[in-house]
Design a protein around this motif. Structure first.
Motif, PDB file in Angstrom:
ATOM      1  N   LEU B  17       0.646  -1.267   0.069  1.00 46.23           N
ATOM      2  CA  LEU B  17       0.020  -0.123   0.056  1.00 46.23           C
ATOM      3  C   LEU B  17       0.855   1.129  -0.031  1.00 46.23           C
ATOM      4  CD1 LEU B  17      -2.659  -0.881   2.705  1.00 46.23           C
ATOM      5  CD2 LEU B  17      -2.987  -0.876   0.136  1.00 46.23           C
ATOM      6  N   ALA B  40      -9.264   3.973   8.163  1.00 48.01           N
ATOM      7  CA  ALA B  40      -9.081   2.744   7.649  1.00 48.01           C
ATOM      8  C   ALA B  40      -9.033   1.517   8.427  1.00 48.01           C
ATOM      9  CB  ALA B  40      -7.907   2.584   6.533  1.00 48.01           C
ATOM     10  N   ILE B 202     -15.533  -1.002   0.545  1.00 47.84           N
ATOM     11  CA  ILE B 202     -14.277  -1.602   0.180  1.00 47.84           C
ATOM     12  C   ILE B 202     -14.002  -1.136  -1.164  1.00 47.84           C
ATOM     13  CG2 ILE B 202     -13.369  -3.939  -0.244  1.00 47.84           C
ATOM     14  CD1 ILE B 202     -15.126  -5.256   1.721  1.00 47.84           C
ATOM     15  N   GLY B 203     -14.758  -1.191  -1.978  1.00 47.70           N
ATOM     16  CA  GLY B 203     -14.520  -0.635  -3.176  1.00 47.70           C
ATOM     17  C   GLY B 203     -13.922   0.808  -3.613  1.00 47.70           C
ATOM     18  N   ILE B 205     -12.793   2.407  -0.663  1.00 50.19           N
ATOM     19  CA  ILE B 205     -11.594   2.501  -0.012  1.00 50.19           C
ATOM     20  C   ILE B 205     -10.387   2.268  -1.020  1.00 50.19           C
ATOM     21  CG2 ILE B 205     -10.215   1.768   1.732  1.00 50.19           C
ATOM     22  CD1 ILE B 205     -12.475   1.786   3.450  1.00 50.19           C
ATOM     23  N   SER B 206     -10.703   1.051  -1.800  1.00 51.05           N
ATOM     24  CA  SER B 206      -9.660   0.753  -2.734  1.00 51.05           C
ATOM     25  C   SER B 206      -9.300   1.914  -3.584  1.00 51.05           C
ATOM     26  CB  SER B 206      -9.981  -0.526  -3.534  1.00 51.05           C
ATOM     27  OG  SER B 206     -10.381  -1.459  -2.605  1.00 51.05           O
ATOM     28  N   ILE B 207     -10.254   2.415  -4.292  1.00 46.97           N
ATOM     29  CA  ILE B 207     -10.036   3.546  -5.221  1.00 46.97           C
ATOM     30  C   ILE B 207      -9.247   4.552  -4.685  1.00 46.97           C
ATOM     31  CG2 ILE B 207     -10.804   5.140  -6.798  1.00 46.97           C
ATOM     32  CD1 ILE B 207     -13.247   3.182  -7.039  1.00 46.97           C
ATOM     33  N   HIS B 208      -9.731   5.078  -3.253  1.00 41.51           N
ATOM     34  CA  HIS B 208      -9.216   6.153  -2.566  1.00 41.51           C
ATOM     35  C   HIS B 208      -7.618   5.959  -2.367  1.00 41.51           C
ATOM     36  CE1 HIS B 208      -9.824   9.552  -0.145  1.00 41.51           C
ATOM     37  NE2 HIS B 208      -9.409   9.044   1.044  1.00 41.51           N
ATOM     38  N   PHE B 209      -7.252   4.709  -1.882  1.00 38.43           N
ATOM     39  CA  PHE B 209      -5.803   4.258  -1.650  1.00 38.43           C
ATOM     40  C   PHE B 209      -5.090   4.509  -2.942  1.00 38.43           C
ATOM     41  CE2 PHE B 209      -5.823   2.327   2.690  1.00 38.43           C
ATOM     42  CZ  PHE B 209      -6.339   3.206   3.240  1.00 38.43           C
ATOM     43  N   TRP B 210      -5.662   3.849  -3.986  1.00 38.47           N
ATOM     44  CA  TRP B 210      -4.942   3.818  -5.314  1.00 38.47           C
ATOM     45  C   TRP B 210      -4.707   5.109  -5.825  1.00 38.47           C
ATOM     46  CZ3 TRP B 210      -2.397   1.513  -8.780  1.00 38.47           C
ATOM     47  CH2 TRP B 210      -2.442   1.805 -10.134  1.00 38.47           C
TER      48      TRP B 210
END
Ligand code: HEM
Ligand code: FES
Lengths: 155, 431
Positions: B17, B40, B202-203, B205-210
């Protein structure tokens, strides 16, 4: 190539269009009432007319209405449901007002808005008086903007 | 990391990450206060405790789902044994903490001007996350079917009914296709709370981190000379400490303070006063003062457009990563906050005790009196203030935008405090 592209685009749009139609359809059909109860009248016997004094309001909490009798003897069955957002109003005997505990709307004894945020008078129920019995039709509350004499029932 | 020692796939995934090295300034605690990371972690705690609760929460009696069953089941979770009530408490406190932390995170991100370019996209996804979090909280506190739950559903579904044209349909959709609150409603909320919303969370947050990695880490001012340090252990170590401290505080809180449960839902009587959870109290206070159409549609639309538009306003001298953009701006922010708090507080008092438009103009429609006129009583001073600011300082856009953002946030904050602390029986003002 160009040909291909437009056909693809067309198919894509077709699929997206159909999907959105489907979604709209689903939302609307979910929104439709699944309630199938028929709208029969549902008469409730509140008591004999001479039990109710003039200028008093009687709670019928379990039936969600208040029975108000005014100085001229007219009767009105007022819904307990606040017209703002649906909380249950409380009747205050001292101030003779219906007060709502959710956003502090106030209504006069005949159900008219005294203090916002409520935007219209409390609903009332149809009523008939037969053999001196007060019969309140609880099937459908009647909406109104303000109070008028014609909404009262006399013994 | 030296040679290829055997690595745990989970550890390597988590380490992925982050980039391998990182700017030393990025790891300073007061740069982000670790707020995003804490959010998170809270999501993880919520997932774990939520999954456990799914085994315990059985909202039915003899196999038939019902409101009563939901209440009984929650009561059992609360009273049966220490472990089940502990799990419920962890879930409750994590959810409350998540709201506090996400709002602080939003504020941190805004005031460090980390909302332009690629980060602007992330701002939008952040707003979506905030809505998912609020929706999860709302659907979550409905599941116990106590008095709080019942009247919150009632109020919200009636509020949705004020939407023009499709209002009644939306409100019935929310109730699960019925006109009253029943087991259909319960199942609808259960599905959203334990299925749809976690999935969306989940979806997104993944975009956010990406997108954080795509924008090369968190925002930093450019003028300082940068110096790279290895992420592991420099950042990872700090993250672990923060995570442990947060988890420990939550565990303590969950052991000491039970999540509330009111009496069983009673359709015949609203609690008095009927208060929403603290994070919606500001909105409830707003509903007291503003016509529903303004409180539901007009005001939220304006605020939402402003918030979503923030990254696209083409600011000129911009110091991304610099707190308040500049020192002068910090002063403007403070003044705006004081102005907004005073204005909001005075208007609440004025509206309660001095001017009631509905009484002054009894024959005018309420959408004009408690709607437009009340709305203007807030908007006019705000725009005069901004206009004055513009004249005074010849300020560029960023300062006005920051001022308006501050005014909105502080106003909601004030409403929340008034609603939580200054309203008593009958929701009347205590001062
Ligand atoms: C579930 C909720 C959320 C999680 C888990 C989360 C997580 C994170 C993390 C770990 C970071 C890295 C920097 C930091 O720790 O502050 C970050 C950055 C960011 N977040 Fe969030 N966030 C959430 C909600 C939000 C919300 C509500 C907003 C605002 C609308 C937002 C907007 C941003 C932006 C713009 C950045 C980039 C900031 C920078 O580059 O300095 N996030 N988020
Ligand atoms: S529900 Fe009665 S005042 Fe809002």
């Amino acid at each position: 190539m160009k040909e291909e592209n437009t056909r693809r685009r067309f198919i894509k749009r077709l699929i997206i269009g159909l999907l959105s139609l489907e979604v709209i359809y689903i939302i609307f059909s979910l929104g439709k009432s699944r309630d199938t109860s028929n709208e029969d009248t549902n008469l409730f016997d509140a008591g004999s007319t001479n039990e109710f004094e003039n200028n008093k309001t009687y709670p019928f909490h379990s039936k969600k209405f208040y029975l108000s009798r005014f100085s001229d003897g007219g009767l009105l069955a007022i819904s307990t449901k606040c017209t703002h957002l649906g909380c249950t109003t409380n009747y205050n005997n001292v101030t003779q007002t219906f007060n709502c505990p959710c956003h502090s709307s106030k209504f006069t004894q005949n159900g008219e808005v005294m203090a916002p945020p409520a935007t219209r008078a409390l609903d009332y129920y149809k009523m008939e008086i037969k053999n001196n019995r007060v019969l309140v039709d609880l099937s459908t509350p009647i909406k109104r903007d303000s109070h008028s004499k014609s909404q009262l029932t006399y013994a | 990391m030296k040679q290829k020692t055997k690595k745990n796939p989970l550890t390597s995934f988590l380490l992925h990450l982050h980039p391998k090295t990182i700017d030393s300034r990025a790891t300073q605690f007061n740069r982000t206060f670790g707020l995003g990371g804490m959010a998170a972690l809270l999501c993880v705690l919520l997932f774990i405790s939520g999954l456990a609760l799914r085994f315990l929460y059985i909202p039915s009696i003899e196999g038939i789902p019902s409101i009563e069953g939901a209440y009984n089941s929650t009561q059992l979770i609360r009273n049966e044994n220490v472990l089940s009530s502990f799990i419920r408490n962890i879930h409750y406190w994590s959810a409350n903490a998540l709201i506090v932390i996400s709002i602080l995170h939003l504020i941190r991100v805004f005031y460090t001007v980390s909302i332009v370019k690629k980060r602007g996209e992330n701002w939008i996804y952040g707003i979506i996350l905030l809505f998912i979090i609020l929706a999860s909280s709302f659907t979550g506190y409905l599941l116990p079917m106590d008095q709080l739950a019942y009247w919150a559903i009632t109020i919200t579904s009636n509020l949705l009914g004020y939407f023009p044209l499709i209002g009644p349909e939306i409100s019935r959709f929310m109730l699960g296709g019925t006109d009253a609150i029943d087991s259909n409603t319960l199942l609808q909320f259960y599905t959203w709370h334990t299925g749809m919303l976690p999935l969306l969370l989940i979806g997104f947050i993944s975009i956010h981190f990406w997108l954080i990695r795509k924008s090369k880490g968190i925002a930093l001012p450019i003028n300082e000379n940068n110096h790279k340090i290895p992420t592991n252990p420099e950042l990872v170590y700090k993250e672990l400490v923060t995570a442990l401290a947060l988890t420990l505080s939550l565990v303590l809180l969950a052991m000491l303070v039970d999540a509330p449960l009111l009496s069983e839902a009673n359709p015949l009587e609203s609690p008095n006063p009927a208060k929403a959870p603290w994070y919606f109290m500001g909105y409830q206070e707003l509903l007291i003062h503003l016509h529903p159409v303004f409180a539901l549609i007009i005001l939220p639309t304006i605020v939402l457009l402003f918030i979503l538009g923030l990254p696209y306003l083409r600011y000129k001298p911009i110091n991304t990563g610099q707190w308040f953009n500049s020192v002068k701006n910090r002063k403007i922010t403070i003044i705006s906050a004081i102005f907004s708090i005073t204005l909001t507080f005075s208007l609440v008092l004025i509206n309660t005790y001095i001017i009631s438009w509905t009484e002054l103009l009894p024959n005018t429609r309420t959408i004009i009196t408690s709607g437009l006129l009340s709305f203007l009583m807030f908007v006019t001073p705000v725009f005069s203030f901004l206009y004055y600011l513009k004249k005074q300082l010849e300020t560029p856009r960023i300062e006005l935008v920051m001022s308006l953002f501050t005014i909105i946030i502080s106003s909601y904050f004030t409403l929340t405090l008034i609603g939580c602390l200054l309203r008593g029986e009958g929701m009347t003002l205590l001062i």
